[in-house]
Enzyme design. Structure first.
Site, short mmCIF file in Angstrom:
data_model
loop_
_atom_site.label_atom_id
_atom_site.label_comp_id
_atom_site.label_asym_id
_atom_site.label_seq_id
_atom_site.Cartn_x
_atom_site.Cartn_y
_atom_site.Cartn_z
N GLU A 228 59.96 33.39 60.91
CA GLU A 228 59.85 34.33 62.03
C GLU A 228 60.57 33.76 63.26
O GLU A 228 60.47 32.57 63.55
CB GLU A 228 58.39 34.62 62.37
N GLU B 268 46.76 35.80 57.97
CA GLU B 268 48.20 36.05 57.94
C GLU B 268 48.92 34.71 57.99
O GLU B 268 48.54 33.81 58.74
CB GLU B 268 48.61 36.90 59.14
#
Length: 354
Positions: free
Chosen positions: A136, A131
């Site tokens: 974020e 990932e």
């Protein structure tokens, strides 16, 4: 000596061309994405990620008058206690293999107490396929945070030319291996106030490299790119996050990646009491993420939206396995990792001595 001049001396003849694969923008943006259509059973956030028809009907996914894509949290419904608030999560139908590049141009990022937005990529059979967290943050964090998530064995060794701040280095830990963005206006209200900016990520055998530019600093190669043109990385400069393959063989820990865009609320990160209360203890009477934010009218989610000009994906112009030097260069795929990397590492060492 100027960084770009030093590189031109050290890396003569190295090119950095990538060919366009997909342009996601305007009215056709959503055509090749899948909507999640379920509650957040992944990060335990207090949202329902709507299916495509419902998201369009409720205008949580739309294209605005400027031609930009909006993906947002419901900021108009009265949510009763023990119910979840509506939001959106979408995933590309295509997967992108090693030798890929993603360029994301945005005007606004979601923020606010309880808000947890992310633009990231996901390999098959997570976590085995890896990932990559490109954008974020949670709550009122002022700056973006990058991360990789892998199975055990991938360690982040920071090269000298990375401009971000490395913290945790074991990519198999729950938080992943983290790099904090140090440039201003990478997140929260500062991002929108600066008219947004551009994030880019290079997914290559030599490593994974992520850049951020506030709007006024976006390189000419990106400003001048079109939905059909190739792109050159030679004016990009050093990346914010550099995950080199010397301590994390990329082909071992990462498979073909799909891109995900989502917004959740509270959950396993934004809703953790220590993280939530650090920034948002005064957001409501209880000090609890769900109680003080998700429940009620939703007026506190007016800033909980993405506004996206475009997402473009590219592939290396070199046939066969790419060997993209971290600053966007390439080789013919025949060189060893050392042969590919030594000029850049030498550049970094020289910079540290200046």
């Amino acid at each position: 000596m100027h960084f770009s001049l030093l590189l031109s001396l050290l890396l003569p003849g190295i090119t950095s061309s990538y060919n366009i694969v997909d342009d996601f923008s305007g009215l056709d943006f959503f055509d090749r994405w899948d909507f999640y259509g379920n509650y957040d059973n992944l990060t335990l956030g207090d949202v329902v990620w709507l299916d495509e028809p419902t998201a369009f009907e409720q205008e949580l996914a739309l294209v605005n008058a400027a031609g930009n894509v909006i993906i947002k949290v419901d900021n108009f419904s009265n949510v009763p206690f023990n119910q979840k608030r509506n939001s959106v999560r979408i995933t590309t139908q295509s997967s992108y293999d090693l030798g890929s590049l993603w360029v994301i141009d945005l005007v606004h990022l979601p923020f606010g107490c309880s808000v947890w937005p992310s633009i990231w990529t996901l390999g098959p059979d997570w976590p085995n396929g890896g990932e990559i967290d490109i954008i974020e943050g949670i709550n009122l964090m002022p700056s973006n945070q990058y991360a990789l998530h892998t199975t055990p064995g991938c360690i982040h060794t920071t090269p000298p030319t990375q401009t971000g701040n490395s913290t945790l280095v074991d990519c198999s830990q729950p938080s992943g291996c983290l790099v904090g963005e140090l440039a201003p206006n990478s997140f929260q209200s500062g991002f929108a106030a600066a008219d947004g900016g551009v994030y880019a990520a290079q997914f290559d055998y030599t490593g994974i490299f992520i850049w951020f530019w506030t709007r006024s600093n976006v390189p000419p190669s990106i400003v001048g790119s079109t939905p059909t043109s190739s792109i050159d990385l030679s004016d990009w400069g050093p990346p914010s996050a550099s995950y080199v393959n010397t301590s994390c063989p990329i082909e071992q820990f990462f498979g073909p990646q799909k891109m995900v865009i989502d917004i959740t609320l509270c959950g396993e990160w934004a809703g953790i009491p220590a993280d939530y209360q650090q920034a948002c203890a005064g957001a409501g009477p209880t000090g609890i993420c769900y109680n003080d934010n998700v429940v009620g009218s939703g007026a506190n989610y007016n800033d909980a939206y993405f506004e996206i000009k475009s997402v473009r994906t590219y592939t290396t112009a070199v046939p066969g396995p790419s060997a993209g030097v971290a600053l966007g260069g390439k080789s013919n795929g025949s060189g060893s990792a050392f042969e590919i990397w030594w000029p850049w590492l030498l550049a970094g060492m020289m910079l540290t001595m200046m």
